[in-house]
Design a protein around this motif. Structure first.
Motif, PDB file in Angstrom:
ATOM      1  N   ARG A  67      63.136 138.566  18.747  1.00 35.45           N
ATOM      2  CA  ARG A  67      62.828 137.899  17.480  1.00 35.45           C
ATOM      3  C   ARG A  67      62.741 136.374  17.605  1.00 35.45           C
ATOM      4  O   ARG A  67      62.179 135.717  16.742  1.00 35.45           O
ATOM      5  CB  ARG A  67      63.820 138.298  16.394  1.00 35.45           C
ATOM      6  CG  ARG A  67      65.209 137.721  16.515  1.00 35.45           C
ATOM      7  CD  ARG A  67      66.131 138.105  15.352  1.00 35.45           C
ATOM      8  NE  ARG A  67      66.477 139.515  15.360  1.00 35.45           N
ATOM      9  CZ  ARG A  67      65.969 140.425  14.515  1.00 35.45           C
ATOM     10  NH1 ARG A  67      65.115 140.086  13.598  1.00 35.45           N
ATOM     11  NH2 ARG A  67      66.334 141.690  14.600  1.00 35.45           N
ATOM     12  N   ASP A  68      63.288 135.822  18.684  1.00 33.39           N
ATOM     13  CA  ASP A  68      63.207 134.376  18.890  1.00 33.39           C
ATOM     14  C   ASP A  68      61.791 133.915  19.201  1.00 33.39           C
ATOM     15  O   ASP A  68      61.469 132.742  18.989  1.00 33.39           O
ATOM     16  CB  ASP A  68      64.138 133.940  20.027  1.00 33.39           C
ATOM     17  CG  ASP A  68      65.609 134.137  19.693  1.00 33.39           C
ATOM     18  OD1 ASP A  68      65.962 134.114  18.493  1.00 33.39           O
ATOM     19  OD2 ASP A  68      66.398 134.320  20.631  1.00 33.39           O
ATOM     20  N   ALA A  87      58.886 136.274  18.668  1.00 36.57           N
ATOM     21  CA  ALA A  87      57.878 137.192  18.131  1.00 36.57           C
ATOM     22  C   ALA A  87      58.264 137.673  16.738  1.00 36.57           C
ATOM     23  O   ALA A  87      59.424 137.630  16.346  1.00 36.57           O
ATOM     24  CB  ALA A  87      57.714 138.387  19.062  1.00 36.57           C
ATOM     25  N   HIS A  88      57.242 138.151  16.045  1.00 36.91           N
ATOM     26  CA  HIS A  88      57.472 138.820  14.755  1.00 36.91           C
ATOM     27  C   HIS A  88      56.814 140.191  14.838  1.00 36.91           C
ATOM     28  O   HIS A  88      56.232 140.553  15.864  1.00 36.91           O
ATOM     29  CB  HIS A  88      56.932 137.986  13.588  1.00 36.91           C
ATOM     30  CG  HIS A  88      55.461 137.752  13.613  1.00 36.91           C
ATOM     31  ND1 HIS A  88      54.585 138.473  12.844  1.00 36.91           N
ATOM     32  CD2 HIS A  88      54.702 136.869  14.320  1.00 36.91           C
ATOM     33  CE1 HIS A  88      53.352 138.048  13.065  1.00 36.91           C
ATOM     34  NE2 HIS A  88      53.391 137.074  13.959  1.00 36.91           N
ATOM     35  N   SER A  89      56.904 140.963  13.777  1.00 40.83           N
ATOM     36  CA  SER A  89      56.462 142.341  13.841  1.00 40.83           C
ATOM     37  C   SER A  89      55.778 142.773  12.555  1.00 40.83           C
ATOM     38  O   SER A  89      56.044 142.234  11.480  1.00 40.83           O
ATOM     39  CB  SER A  89      57.686 143.230  14.097  1.00 40.83           C
ATOM     40  OG  SER A  89      57.301 144.566  14.204  1.00 40.83           O
ATOM     41  N   ARG A  90      54.916 143.768  12.693  1.00 38.80           N
ATOM     42  CA  ARG A  90      54.310 144.478  11.564  1.00 38.80           C
ATOM     43  C   ARG A  90      54.475 145.960  11.865  1.00 38.80           C
ATOM     44  O   ARG A  90      54.534 146.363  13.033  1.00 38.80           O
ATOM     45  CB  ARG A  90      52.820 144.147  11.433  1.00 38.80           C
ATOM     46  CG  ARG A  90      52.506 142.701  11.175  1.00 38.80           C
ATOM     47  CD  ARG A  90      52.856 142.234   9.801  1.00 38.80           C
ATOM     48  NE  ARG A  90      52.039 142.955   8.833  1.00 38.80           N
ATOM     49  CZ  ARG A  90      52.223 142.929   7.530  1.00 38.80           C
ATOM     50  NH1 ARG A  90      53.214 142.234   7.023  1.00 38.80           N
ATOM     51  NH2 ARG A  90      51.471 143.604   6.715  1.00 38.80           N
ATOM     52  N   VAL A  92      54.247 144.037  17.874  1.00 36.74           N
ATOM     53  CA  VAL A  92      55.055 142.862  18.216  1.00 36.74           C
ATOM     54  C   VAL A  92      54.064 141.751  18.524  1.00 36.74           C
ATOM     55  O   VAL A  92      53.215 141.904  19.409  1.00 36.74           O
ATOM     56  CB  VAL A  92      55.958 143.141  19.436  1.00 36.74           C
ATOM     57  CG1 VAL A  92      56.710 141.891  19.842  1.00 36.74           C
ATOM     58  CG2 VAL A  92      56.916 144.286  19.133  1.00 36.74           C
ATOM     59  N   PHE A 124      54.799 134.479  18.500  1.00 38.94           N
ATOM     60  CA  PHE A 124      54.594 133.293  17.666  1.00 38.94           C
ATOM     61  C   PHE A 124      53.682 132.303  18.379  1.00 38.94           C
ATOM     62  O   PHE A 124      52.855 131.649  17.758  1.00 38.94           O
ATOM     63  CB  PHE A 124      55.925 132.590  17.350  1.00 38.94           C
ATOM     64  CG  PHE A 124      56.819 133.348  16.415  1.00 38.94           C
ATOM     65  CD1 PHE A 124      56.381 133.801  15.185  1.00 38.94           C
ATOM     66  CD2 PHE A 124      58.141 133.596  16.769  1.00 38.94           C
ATOM     67  CE1 PHE A 124      57.220 134.478  14.319  1.00 38.94           C
ATOM     68  CE2 PHE A 124      58.996 134.269  15.912  1.00 38.94           C
ATOM     69  CZ  PHE A 124      58.537 134.713  14.684  1.00 38.94           C
ATOM     70  N   LYS A 136      60.160 148.765   8.447  1.00 41.80           N
ATOM     71  CA  LYS A 136      60.874 147.510   8.692  1.00 41.80           C
ATOM     72  C   LYS A 136      62.197 147.705   9.430  1.00 41.80           C
ATOM     73  O   LYS A 136      62.593 146.865  10.212  1.00 41.80           O
ATOM     74  CB  LYS A 136      61.083 146.777   7.376  1.00 41.80           C
ATOM     75  CG  LYS A 136      59.793 146.266   6.775  1.00 41.80           C
ATOM     76  CD  LYS A 136      60.034 145.647   5.409  1.00 41.80           C
ATOM     77  CE  LYS A 136      58.738 145.269   4.743  1.00 41.80           C
ATOM     78  NZ  LYS A 136      57.903 146.415   4.372  1.00 41.80           N
ATOM     79  N   SER A 138      62.973 145.807  12.882  1.00 46.87           N
ATOM     80  CA  SER A 138      64.147 144.952  13.015  1.00 46.87           C
ATOM     81  C   SER A 138      64.950 145.326  14.261  1.00 46.87           C
ATOM     82  O   SER A 138      65.413 144.455  14.997  1.00 46.87           O
ATOM     83  CB  SER A 138      65.019 145.052  11.766  1.00 46.87           C
ATOM     84  OG  SER A 138      66.112 144.181  11.861  1.00 46.87           O
ATOM     85  N   LEU A 183      63.006 144.047  17.302  1.00 51.87           N
ATOM     86  CA  LEU A 183      63.093 142.590  17.438  1.00 51.87           C
ATOM     87  C   LEU A 183      64.479 142.132  17.891  1.00 51.87           C
ATOM     88  O   LEU A 183      64.641 141.006  18.351  1.00 51.87           O
ATOM     89  CB  LEU A 183      62.709 141.909  16.127  1.00 51.87           C
ATOM     90  CG  LEU A 183      61.227 141.990  15.753  1.00 51.87           C
ATOM     91  CD1 LEU A 183      60.997 141.403  14.358  1.00 51.87           C
ATOM     92  CD2 LEU A 183      60.342 141.303  16.782  1.00 51.87           C
TER      93      LEU A 183
END
Length: 104
Positions: free
Chosen positions: A4-5, A7-10, A22, A25, A88, A92, A95
């Motif tokens: 999570r530091d 990248a973000h996710s859908r 994934v 950023f 989600k 989570s 991530l």
């Protein structure tokens, strides 16, 4: 460091299939994500709930990986007795995966 530091996710789901994307950023972090977030690691992370294949699709042009997980939702979102073991919540958990720190 945690995934999570950098990248973000859908997420998405259909029937008994869940997918998690994934997305880096910063495109410079994509090679690290690609090397660290493997099918084997994703299968191991979700071994208790994913009972089918996990397929990874790499999309380097946008710095993303997409994981498609079969038999992942207890028979399907509307049939599952899990409170929210999809979408989600799964993103989570992914991530939260520990990955190597960036090279100094």
């Amino acid at each position: 460091m945690k995934l999570r530091d950098i990248a973000h996710s859908r997420t998405g789901d259909k029937g008994d299939i869940s997918n998690i994307s994934v997305i880096a950023f910063d495109e410079k972090d994509y090679p690290l994500i690609e090397a660290a977030v493997t099918v084997e690691r994703v299968k191991a992370l979700f071994r208790e709930i994913v009972h089918g294949d996990v397929v990874r699709y790499a999309i380097p042009s946008i710095g993303a990986l997409n994981f498609v997980m079969q038999k992942a939702l207890g028979g399907g979102v509307t049939r599952s007795l899990a409170l929210d073991a999809h979408g989600k919540c799964l993103a989570s958990a992914l991530l939260d995966l520990e990955i190597p720190d960036r090279a100094a």
